[in-house]
Design a protein around this motif. Structure first.
Motif, PDB file in Angstrom:
ATOM      1  N   ALA A  80      14.167   3.592   3.282  1.00  0.00           N
ATOM      2  CA  ALA A  80      12.738   3.391   3.077  1.00  0.00           C
ATOM      3  C   ALA A  80      12.061   4.703   2.712  1.00  0.00           C
ATOM      4  O   ALA A  80      12.476   5.780   3.155  1.00  0.00           O
ATOM      5  N   GLY A  81      11.009   4.621   1.921  1.00  0.00           N
ATOM      6  CA  GLY A  81      10.221   5.795   1.600  1.00  0.00           C
ATOM      7  C   GLY A  81       9.341   6.187   2.777  1.00  0.00           C
ATOM      8  O   GLY A  81       9.145   5.419   3.726  1.00  0.00           O
ATOM      9  N   ALA A  82       8.794   7.393   2.713  1.00  0.00           N
ATOM     10  CA  ALA A  82       7.939   7.891   3.782  1.00  0.00           C
ATOM     11  C   ALA A  82       6.460   7.750   3.448  1.00  0.00           C
ATOM     12  O   ALA A  82       5.612   8.093   4.265  1.00  0.00           O
ATOM     13  N   ILE A  83       6.156   7.233   2.251  1.00  0.00           N
ATOM     14  CA  ILE A  83       4.769   7.103   1.798  1.00  0.00           C
ATOM     15  C   ILE A  83       4.524   5.669   1.364  1.00  0.00           C
ATOM     16  O   ILE A  83       5.357   5.048   0.696  1.00  0.00           O
ATOM     17  N   SER A  84       3.386   5.142   1.750  1.00  0.00           N
ATOM     18  CA  SER A  84       3.017   3.787   1.353  1.00  0.00           C
ATOM     19  C   SER A  84       1.565   3.764   0.905  1.00  0.00           C
ATOM     20  O   SER A  84       0.696   4.382   1.532  1.00  0.00           O
ATOM     21  N   PHE A  85       1.308   3.063  -0.188  1.00  0.00           N
ATOM     22  CA  PHE A  85      -0.042   2.797  -0.647  1.00  0.00           C
ATOM     23  C   PHE A  85      -0.348   1.315  -0.429  1.00  0.00           C
ATOM     24  O   PHE A  85       0.442   0.453  -0.805  1.00  0.00           O
ATOM     25  N   GLY A  86      -1.486   1.023   0.189  1.00  0.00           N
ATOM     26  CA  GLY A  86      -1.922  -0.356   0.299  1.00  0.00           C
ATOM     27  C   GLY A  86      -2.678  -0.787  -0.945  1.00  0.00           C
ATOM     28  O   GLY A  86      -2.938   0.014  -1.852  1.00  0.00           O
ATOM     29  N   ASP A  87      -3.037  -2.055  -1.006  1.00  0.00           N
ATOM     30  CA  ASP A  87      -3.797  -2.562  -2.149  1.00  0.00           C
ATOM     31  C   ASP A  87      -5.191  -1.932  -2.176  1.00  0.00           C
ATOM     32  O   ASP A  87      -5.835  -1.755  -1.137  1.00  0.00           O
ATOM     33  N   PRO A 237     -13.890  -2.058 -15.911  1.00  0.00           N
ATOM     34  CA  PRO A 237     -14.634  -1.073 -16.702  1.00  0.00           C
ATOM     35  C   PRO A 237     -14.579   0.327 -16.109  1.00  0.00           C
ATOM     36  O   PRO A 237     -14.401   0.501 -14.891  1.00  0.00           O
ATOM     37  N   PRO A 238     -14.731   1.356 -16.959  1.00  0.00           N
ATOM     38  CA  PRO A 238     -14.836   2.719 -16.436  1.00  0.00           C
ATOM     39  C   PRO A 238     -16.050   2.854 -15.535  1.00  0.00           C
ATOM     40  O   PRO A 238     -17.027   2.123 -15.681  1.00  0.00           O
ATOM     41  N   GLU A 239     -15.979   3.783 -14.616  1.00  0.00           N
ATOM     42  CA  GLU A 239     -16.968   4.056 -13.560  1.00  0.00           C
ATOM     43  C   GLU A 239     -16.831   3.090 -12.379  1.00  0.00           C
ATOM     44  O   GLU A 239     -17.654   3.121 -11.461  1.00  0.00           O
ATOM     45  N   SER A 240     -15.807   2.238 -12.369  1.00  0.00           N
ATOM     46  CA  SER A 240     -15.528   1.396 -11.206  1.00  0.00           C
ATOM     47  C   SER A 240     -14.915   2.249 -10.101  1.00  0.00           C
ATOM     48  O   SER A 240     -14.172   3.203 -10.365  1.00  0.00           O
ATOM     49  N   LEU A 241     -15.201   1.872  -8.851  1.00  0.00           N
ATOM     50  CA  LEU A 241     -14.701   2.632  -7.703  1.00  0.00           C
ATOM     51  C   LEU A 241     -13.971   1.701  -6.746  1.00  0.00           C
ATOM     52  O   LEU A 241     -14.518   0.674  -6.340  1.00  0.00           O
ATOM     53  N   LEU A 242     -12.733   2.065  -6.396  1.00  0.00           N
ATOM     54  CA  LEU A 242     -11.934   1.304  -5.452  1.00  0.00           C
ATOM     55  C   LEU A 242     -11.424   2.226  -4.358  1.00  0.00           C
ATOM     56  O   LEU A 242     -11.438   3.455  -4.504  1.00  0.00           O
ATOM     57  N   ILE A 243     -10.952   1.633  -3.267  1.00  0.00           N
ATOM     58  CA  ILE A 243     -10.412   2.405  -2.154  1.00  0.00           C
ATOM     59  C   ILE A 243      -9.142   1.726  -1.643  1.00  0.00           C
ATOM     60  O   ILE A 243      -9.064   0.497  -1.596  1.00  0.00           O
ATOM     61  N   ALA A 244      -8.141   2.532  -1.290  1.00  0.00           N
ATOM     62  CA  ALA A 244      -6.864   2.004  -0.804  1.00  0.00           C
ATOM     63  C   ALA A 244      -6.398   2.812   0.402  1.00  0.00           C
ATOM     64  O   ALA A 244      -6.698   4.005   0.501  1.00  0.00           O
ATOM     65  N   PRO A 245      -5.661   2.189   1.324  1.00  0.00           N
ATOM     66  CA  PRO A 245      -5.062   2.958   2.419  1.00  0.00           C
ATOM     67  C   PRO A 245      -3.834   3.724   1.935  1.00  0.00           C
ATOM     68  O   PRO A 245      -3.070   3.251   1.099  1.00  0.00           O
ATOM     69  N   LEU A 246      -3.677   4.931   2.469  1.00  0.00           N
ATOM     70  CA  LEU A 246      -2.521   5.780   2.185  1.00  0.00           C
ATOM     71  C   LEU A 246      -1.880   6.121   3.519  1.00  0.00           C
ATOM     72  O   LEU A 246      -2.552   6.641   4.416  1.00  0.00           O
ATOM     73  N   MET A 247      -0.594   5.809   3.667  1.00  0.00           N
ATOM     74  CA  MET A 247       0.085   5.992   4.953  1.00  0.00           C
ATOM     75  C   MET A 247       1.352   6.828   4.784  1.00  0.00           C
ATOM     76  O   MET A 247       2.018   6.744   3.749  1.00  0.00           O
ATOM     77  N   ALA A 248       1.647   7.619   5.804  1.00  0.00           N
ATOM     78  CA  ALA A 248       2.824   8.488   5.746  1.00  0.00           C
ATOM     79  C   ALA A 248       3.569   8.447   7.076  1.00  0.00           C
ATOM     80  O   ALA A 248       2.970   8.330   8.144  1.00  0.00           O
ATOM     81  N   SER A 249       4.882   8.527   6.993  1.00  0.00           N
ATOM     82  CA  SER A 249       5.745   8.632   8.173  1.00  0.00           C
ATOM     83  C   SER A 249       6.674   9.820   7.961  1.00  0.00           C
ATOM     84  O   SER A 249       6.664  10.461   6.905  1.00  0.00           O
ATOM     85  N   GLN A 250       7.500  10.099   8.939  1.00  0.00           N
ATOM     86  CA  GLN A 250       8.558  11.091   8.725  1.00  0.00           C
ATOM     87  C   GLN A 250       9.551  10.520   7.710  1.00  0.00           C
ATOM     88  O   GLN A 250       9.648   9.306   7.518  1.00  0.00           O
ATOM     89  N   THR A 251      10.259  11.393   7.036  1.00  0.00           N
ATOM     90  CA  THR A 251      11.249  10.936   6.058  1.00  0.00           C
ATOM     91  C   THR A 251      12.361  10.171   6.757  1.00  0.00           C
ATOM     92  O   THR A 251      12.685  10.426   7.921  1.00  0.00           O
ATOM     93  N   ARG A 252      12.929   9.206   6.034  1.00  0.00           N
ATOM     94  CA  ARG A 252      13.918   8.304   6.639  1.00  0.00           C
ATOM     95  C   ARG A 252      15.220   8.261   5.841  1.00  0.00           C
ATOM     96  O   ARG A 252      15.830   7.205   5.663  1.00  0.00           O
TER      97      ARG A 252
END
Length: 297
Positions: A80-87, A237-252
């Motif tokens: 598994a990776g150590a980094i995850s991006f949510g929607d 369209p340009p100038e749209s703004l979104l937000i996503a969760p960014l999560m990190a664990s120790q490397t596996r």
């Protein structure tokens, strides 16, 4: 188990086509949307894939890609990776306005969801709840008004100034956009020209105020349009703004020499993408999918 969580804002500086992969309406190539809100969204897998694809171009080292983001499925050493991006969830959408060119439109629901992600990521955010009825709006900039009305596209809304909204807009602009001269205009505009519609009214624009472009498929031999070659593609369209969760664990990886704790993993990914330009989604060769990332947390 992820040990470090933050939020990452994604601000579109070009049209973005994160495709849904199927058409159920007259648009042949629609964008991704949440099922329950119908708001445009970016799948976390697409964000992570864009970061992986651009990792070296952003200044990262090739040896870090697999241990941080996980190896390709064809690898003999799967882990598994150590980094995850949510929607990514929609925060604000640019809407054409009679005054000021355009406004950044949002709604109580979108603000509450953004605040939730910010707080989960450790960025203390205490925005006051805003109440707005259908056909009404809240704004921070009276210069957007015609009398006591706000005109967006072909619609007219009763509007009133809101000091709590002005405070939210200032905080959001600081958190969502890089603190550089290149984005000063847009930070200032987000501070002054953020408006709040009801969840229902905002939902209409979220579904119907995107870019829909006609395309024609050209026959390679004749150089002319193929019969039946007309199709329509949707873009955020340009100038749209979104937000996503960014999560990190120790490397596996299971290898001691490749081990990094969660804090080091998070530091590497934040350094790599914070205030950096990413290309996500399709149509990259036509300048689509350019977003600026801002890590908060």
């Amino acid at each position: 188990m992820f040990e470090k969580t933050a939020a990452v804002f994604l601000y579109a500086i070009s049209p973005v086509h994160m495709g849904a992969g199927q058409a159920i309406d007259i648009i042949d190539n629609p964008i991704q949307r949440e099922r329950h809100t119908r708001h445009p969204s970016f799948a976390g897998s697409g964000i992570k894939g864009a970061v992986r694809h651009s990792y070296e171009a952003l200044g990262g080292q090739k040896k870090d890609i697999d241990r941080l983001l996980g190896p390709d499925s064809s690898s003999a050493e799967l882990h598994a990776g150590a980094i995850s991006f949510g929607d990514a969830q929609l925060v604000a959408l640019p809407i054409r306005s009679l005054k000021g060119g355009y406004v950044y439109a949002t709604c109580p629901q979108a603000l509450a969801r953004a605040q939730r992600l910010l707080n989960l990521g450790g960025s203390a955010t205490n925005w006051p709840a805003l109440n707005v009825g259908e056909g009404s709006s809240l704004l921070a900039n009276p210069a957007l008004l015609s009398g006591d009305k706000l005109h967006l596209e072909a619609f007219e809304y009763t509007a009133k100034a809101s000091e709590p909204l002005a405070a939210i807009a200032a905080d959001l602009a600081t958190k969502a956009l890089p603190d550089t001269a290149a984005y000063a205009f847009f930070r200032d505009k987000l501070k002054t020209d953020l408006i709040v519609l009801s969840d229902t009214d905002f939902g209409y624009f979220a579904e119907h105020a995107t870019l829909v472009e006609p395309h024609v498929r050209i026959n390679a031999e004749t150089g002319t349009a193929d019969d039946g070659g007309l199709f329509y593609t949707e873009n955020l369209p340009p100038e749209s703004l979104l937000i996503a969760p960014l999560m990190a664990s120790q490397t596996r990886t299971g290898k001691a020499e490749n081990h990094l704790p969660a804090e080091a993993v998070f530091s590497q990914i934040k350094t790599l993408i914070d205030a950096r330009l990413l290309q996500i989604g399709g149509d990259a060769t036509t300048g689509r999918g350019l977003v600026i990332a801002k890590v908060e947390g």
